[in-house]
Write an enzyme that holds these catalytic residues in place. Structure first.
Site, PDB file in Angstrom:
ATOM      1  N   ILE A 100       0.844  -1.202   0.000  1.00 50.54           N
ATOM      2  CA  ILE A 100       0.000   0.000   0.000  1.00 50.54           C
ATOM      3  C   ILE A 100       0.877   1.251   0.000  1.00 50.54           C
ATOM      4  O   ILE A 100       0.584   2.232  -0.687  1.00 50.54           O
ATOM      5  CB  ILE A 100      -0.933  -0.018   1.235  1.00 50.54           C
ATOM      6  CG1 ILE A 100      -1.950  -1.159   1.124  1.00 50.54           C
ATOM      7  CG2 ILE A 100      -1.639   1.317   1.401  1.00 50.54           C
ATOM      8  CD1 ILE A 100      -2.759  -1.406   2.392  1.00 50.54           C
ATOM      9  N   ASN A 144       2.274   4.721   7.491  1.00 51.99           N
ATOM     10  CA  ASN A 144       1.718   3.524   6.837  1.00 51.99           C
ATOM     11  C   ASN A 144       2.391   2.234   7.281  1.00 51.99           C
ATOM     12  O   ASN A 144       1.777   1.172   7.212  1.00 51.99           O
ATOM     13  CB  ASN A 144       1.873   3.700   5.313  1.00 51.99           C
ATOM     14  CG  ASN A 144       1.687   2.404   4.568  1.00 51.99           C
ATOM     15  OD1 ASN A 144       0.562   1.943   4.358  1.00 51.99           O
ATOM     16  ND2 ASN A 144       2.783   1.774   4.160  1.00 51.99           N
ATOM     17  N   ALA A 145       3.644   2.291   7.745  1.00 57.25           N
ATOM     18  CA  ALA A 145       4.377   1.062   8.076  1.00 57.25           C
ATOM     19  C   ALA A 145       3.587   0.238   9.091  1.00 57.25           C
ATOM     20  O   ALA A 145       3.086   0.781  10.084  1.00 57.25           O
ATOM     21  CB  ALA A 145       5.752   1.406   8.660  1.00 57.25           C
ATOM     22  N   ASP A 149       0.195 -12.569  14.112  1.00 59.14           N
ATOM     23  CA  ASP A 149      -1.088 -13.088  14.577  1.00 59.14           C
ATOM     24  C   ASP A 149      -0.949 -14.330  15.455  1.00 59.14           C
ATOM     25  O   ASP A 149      -0.112 -15.210  15.185  1.00 59.14           O
ATOM     26  CB  ASP A 149      -1.968 -13.469  13.375  1.00 59.14           C
ATOM     27  CG  ASP A 149      -2.340 -12.273  12.507  1.00 59.14           C
ATOM     28  OD1 ASP A 149      -2.021 -11.134  12.892  1.00 59.14           O
ATOM     29  OD2 ASP A 149      -2.970 -12.492  11.459  1.00 59.14           O
ATOM     30  N   TYR A 207      -2.717  -6.500  17.006  1.00 59.53           N
ATOM     31  CA  TYR A 207      -2.913  -5.641  15.825  1.00 59.53           C
ATOM     32  C   TYR A 207      -4.144  -4.742  15.999  1.00 59.53           C
ATOM     33  O   TYR A 207      -4.099  -3.543  15.727  1.00 59.53           O
ATOM     34  CB  TYR A 207      -3.058  -6.547  14.602  1.00 59.53           C
ATOM     35  CG  TYR A 207      -3.145  -5.852  13.267  1.00 59.53           C
ATOM     36  CD1 TYR A 207      -2.001  -5.475  12.580  1.00 59.53           C
ATOM     37  CD2 TYR A 207      -4.379  -5.600  12.675  1.00 59.53           C
ATOM     38  CE1 TYR A 207      -2.077  -4.867  11.332  1.00 59.53           C
ATOM     39  CE2 TYR A 207      -4.469  -4.995  11.431  1.00 59.53           C
ATOM     40  CZ  TYR A 207      -3.317  -4.625  10.760  1.00 59.53           C
ATOM     41  OH  TYR A 207      -3.398  -4.016   9.522  1.00 59.53           O
ATOM     42  N   PRO A 240      -8.294   0.727   5.885  1.00 64.42           N
ATOM     43  CA  PRO A 240      -8.495  -0.175   4.747  1.00 64.42           C
ATOM     44  C   PRO A 240      -9.164  -1.469   5.215  1.00 64.42           C
ATOM     45  O   PRO A 240      -8.943  -1.931   6.334  1.00 64.42           O
ATOM     46  CB  PRO A 240      -7.064  -0.486   4.279  1.00 64.42           C
ATOM     47  CG  PRO A 240      -6.175   0.523   4.944  1.00 64.42           C
ATOM     48  CD  PRO A 240      -6.867   0.883   6.224  1.00 64.42           C
ATOM     49  N   ILE A 242      -6.777  -5.704   1.595  1.00 60.92           N
ATOM     50  CA  ILE A 242      -6.158  -5.161   0.382  1.00 60.92           C
ATOM     51  C   ILE A 242      -5.142  -6.169  -0.146  1.00 60.92           C
ATOM     52  O   ILE A 242      -4.429  -6.826   0.624  1.00 60.92           O
ATOM     53  CB  ILE A 242      -5.440  -3.818   0.696  1.00 60.92           C
ATOM     54  CG1 ILE A 242      -6.397  -2.845   1.416  1.00 60.92           C
ATOM     55  CG2 ILE A 242      -4.884  -3.194  -0.580  1.00 60.92           C
ATOM     56  CD1 ILE A 242      -7.653  -2.468   0.676  1.00 60.92           C
TER      57      ILE A 242
HETATM   58  N1  LIG Z   1      -2.952  -5.302   3.338  1.00 65.47           N
HETATM   59  C1  LIG Z   1      -4.081  -5.144   3.961  1.00 65.47           C
HETATM   60  O1  LIG Z   1      -5.082  -5.822   3.669  1.00 65.47           O
HETATM   61  C2  LIG Z   1      -4.252  -4.105   5.038  1.00 65.47           C
HETATM   62  C3  LIG Z   1      -5.509  -3.920   5.580  1.00 65.47           C
HETATM   63  C4  LIG Z   1      -5.688  -2.945   6.552  1.00 65.47           C
HETATM   64  C5  LIG Z   1      -4.612  -2.181   6.953  1.00 65.47           C
HETATM   65  N2  LIG Z   1      -3.390  -2.396   6.411  1.00 65.47           N
HETATM   66  C6  LIG Z   1      -2.295  -1.557   6.868  1.00 65.47           C
HETATM   67  O2  LIG Z   1      -1.725  -0.879   5.766  1.00 65.47           O
HETATM   68  C7  LIG Z   1      -0.337  -0.668   6.000  1.00 65.47           C
HETATM   69  C8  LIG Z   1       0.479  -1.222   4.833  1.00 65.47           C
HETATM   70  O3  LIG Z   1       0.183  -2.601   4.723  1.00 65.47           O
HETATM   71  P1  LIG Z   1       0.752  -3.483   3.499  1.00 65.47           P
HETATM   72  O4  LIG Z   1      -0.216  -4.594   3.314  1.00 65.47           O
HETATM   73  O5  LIG Z   1       1.106  -2.611   2.368  1.00 65.47           O
HETATM   74  O6  LIG Z   1       2.069  -4.087   4.192  1.00 65.47           O
HETATM   75  P2  LIG Z   1       3.349  -4.756   3.517  1.00 65.47           P
HETATM   76  O7  LIG Z   1       3.092  -5.077   2.086  1.00 65.47           O
HETATM   77  O8  LIG Z   1       3.732  -5.864   4.443  1.00 65.47           O
HETATM   78  O9  LIG Z   1       4.454  -3.577   3.589  1.00 65.47           O
HETATM   79  C9  LIG Z   1       4.805  -3.065   4.841  1.00 65.47           C
HETATM   80  C10 LIG Z   1       5.786  -1.932   4.675  1.00 65.47           C
HETATM   81  O10 LIG Z   1       6.066  -1.404   5.980  1.00 65.47           O
HETATM   82  C11 LIG Z   1       7.465  -1.469   6.209  1.00 65.47           C
HETATM   83  N3  LIG Z   1       7.716  -1.732   7.620  1.00 65.47           N
HETATM   84  C12 LIG Z   1       7.289  -2.781   8.364  1.00 65.47           C
HETATM   85  N4  LIG Z   1       7.730  -2.677   9.622  1.00 65.47           N
HETATM   86  C13 LIG Z   1       8.452  -1.535   9.681  1.00 65.47           C
HETATM   87  C14 LIG Z   1       9.197  -0.882  10.709  1.00 65.47           C
HETATM   88  N5  LIG Z   1       9.271  -1.373  11.944  1.00 65.47           N
HETATM   89  N6  LIG Z   1       9.845   0.270  10.397  1.00 65.47           N
HETATM   90  C15 LIG Z   1       9.780   0.786   9.154  1.00 65.47           C
HETATM   91  N7  LIG Z   1       9.077   0.225   8.155  1.00 65.47           N
HETATM   92  C16 LIG Z   1       8.438  -0.918   8.408  1.00 65.47           C
HETATM   93  C17 LIG Z   1       7.972  -2.585   5.315  1.00 65.47           C
HETATM   94  O11 LIG Z   1       9.376  -2.442   5.068  1.00 65.47           O
HETATM   95  P3  LIG Z   1      10.222  -3.643   4.357  1.00 65.47           P
HETATM   96  O12 LIG Z   1       9.819  -3.601   2.909  1.00 65.47           O
HETATM   97  O13 LIG Z   1      11.629  -3.286   4.589  1.00 65.47           O
HETATM   98  O14 LIG Z   1       9.801  -4.914   5.038  1.00 65.47           O
HETATM   99  C18 LIG Z   1       7.111  -2.356   4.081  1.00 65.47           C
HETATM  100  O15 LIG Z   1       7.647  -1.291   3.316  1.00 65.47           O
HETATM  101  C19 LIG Z   1      -0.021  -1.339   7.331  1.00 65.47           C
HETATM  102  O16 LIG Z   1      -0.068  -0.397   8.367  1.00 65.47           O
HETATM  103  C20 LIG Z   1      -1.161  -2.326   7.495  1.00 65.47           C
HETATM  104  O17 LIG Z   1      -1.392  -2.646   8.832  1.00 65.47           O
HETATM  105  C21 LIG Z   1      -3.185  -3.345   5.451  1.00 65.47           C
END
Ligand SMILES: NC(=O)c1ccc[n+]([C@@H]2O[C@H](COP(=O)([O-])OP(=O)(O)OC[C@H]3O[C@@H](n4cnc5c(N)ncnc54)[C@H](OP(=O)(O)O)[C@@H]3O)[C@@H](O)[C@H]2O)c1
Length: 241
Positions: free
Chosen positions: A14, A82-83, A88, A147, A177, A180
């Site tokens: 995202i 966003n990170a 789980d 979470y 969201p 996603i």
């Molecule tokens: N996917 C979904 O369905 C969904 C639904 C609701 C909410 N969200 C929220 O949306 C956000 C993005 O989710 P996503 O699905 O895009 O996640 P993702 O694909 O797993 O990507 C996560 C990103 O966050 C970075 N990150 C993780 N831990 C970090 C830390 N401690 N310090 C700095 N950066 C960190 C990761 O860096 P690296 O690339 O180096 O690992 C990566 O760039 C999150 O907050 C998630 O909880 C997601």
């Protein structure tokens, strides 16, 4: 005016969609990430967006990283928190480490990042802070006590800071969201996806990262100044508050 934006976790998923949407809107974007150097380098090569590596759970690293970005690009106008991670487990099996890692990244990360840009935004009388929470912070979720607690905390943080920043021209909003289509979802077994998750989504599909990025771009715009303290739900009608 070209705004300077930081997107945490902005190099993939995202966050990558958010980084490129803000770039398309005329912002100069810095994307941060935690450890996946390969993805970050590929993202920079593809988009020209600079990437910076540190852990958002580490306050001092956030302070140093933001200082570096401000030296490279200029004062930060827009922060997208966003990170995020998942660790789980049903509560009776959840370790303290699983709890702590998620709270450190998904909740403390918002304090660590926002605290280090807040003073500058107040002085310059402009700021946009957008926090990516989750549907599971609104409704709770089995095996996600960590979470859901962090993501619900993100919403409370948003509503409080919105009131504090309003007179200084800073808006603080959250986006929740639904499910996603990113790598975060790839940890969910196919059977759970097809038999449990998809039937709960009236849209009949997962959302796309670009659909969240569109919401962020709206909230980040200069002319969104009266949208403050809101929680934008983008979930295909799965859960309505
Ligand atoms: N996917 C979904 O369905 C969904 C639904 C609701 C909410 N969200 C929220 O949306 C956000 C993005 O989710 P996503 O699905 O895009 O996640 P993702 O694909 O797993 O990507 C996560 C990103 O966050 C970075 N990150 C993780 N831990 C970090 C830390 N401690 N310090 C700095 N950066 C960190 C990761 O860096 P690296 O690339 O180096 O690992 C990566 O760039 C999150 O907050 C998630 O909880 C997601």
């Amino acid at each position: 005016m070209s705004r300077i934006a930081i997107v945490t976790g902005g190099s993939r998923g995202i966050g990558a969609a958010i980084s490129t949407a803000l770039q398309a809107q005329g912002c100069t974007v810095a994307a941060t990430y935690a450890g996946n150097d390969e993805k970050a380098a590929a993202f920079t090569a593809e988009t020209g967006i600079k990437t910076y590596k540190w852990d958002v759970g580490d306050y001092d690293a956030c302070a140093a990283g933001i200082a570096q970005i401000e030296a490279d690009l200029g004062p930060v106008d827009i922060l997208v928190n966003n990170a995020g991670i998942t660790r789980d487990a049903p509560f009776h099996k959840m370790s303290r480490d699983q709890w702590q890692q998620v709270i450190d990244t998904n909740l403390n990360g918002l304090f660590n990042m926002t605290h280090n840009v807040w003073g500058g935004m107040r002085e310059r009388k402009f700021g946009r802070v957008i926090n990516i929470s989750s549907i599971n912070g609104q409704k709770g979720q089995f095996a996600q006590a960590n979470y859901s607690a962090a993501k619900a905390g993100d919403i409370g943080f948003t509503k409080s800071l919105a009131q504090e920043g309003a007179r200084a021209g800073i808006t603080v909003n959250a986006i929740c969201p639904g499910y996603i289509n990113t790598e975060m979802m790839s940890t969910i077994p196919d059977k759970v996806m097809n038999e449990v998750i998809l039937p709960q989504i009236p849209a009949g599909r997962l959302g796309e990262a670009e659909e969240i990025a569109r919401g962020v771009a709206f909230l980040a715009a200069d002319d969104a100044g009266f949208v403050n303290g809101s929680t934008m739900t983008i979930n295909g009608a799965q859960y309505l508050t």
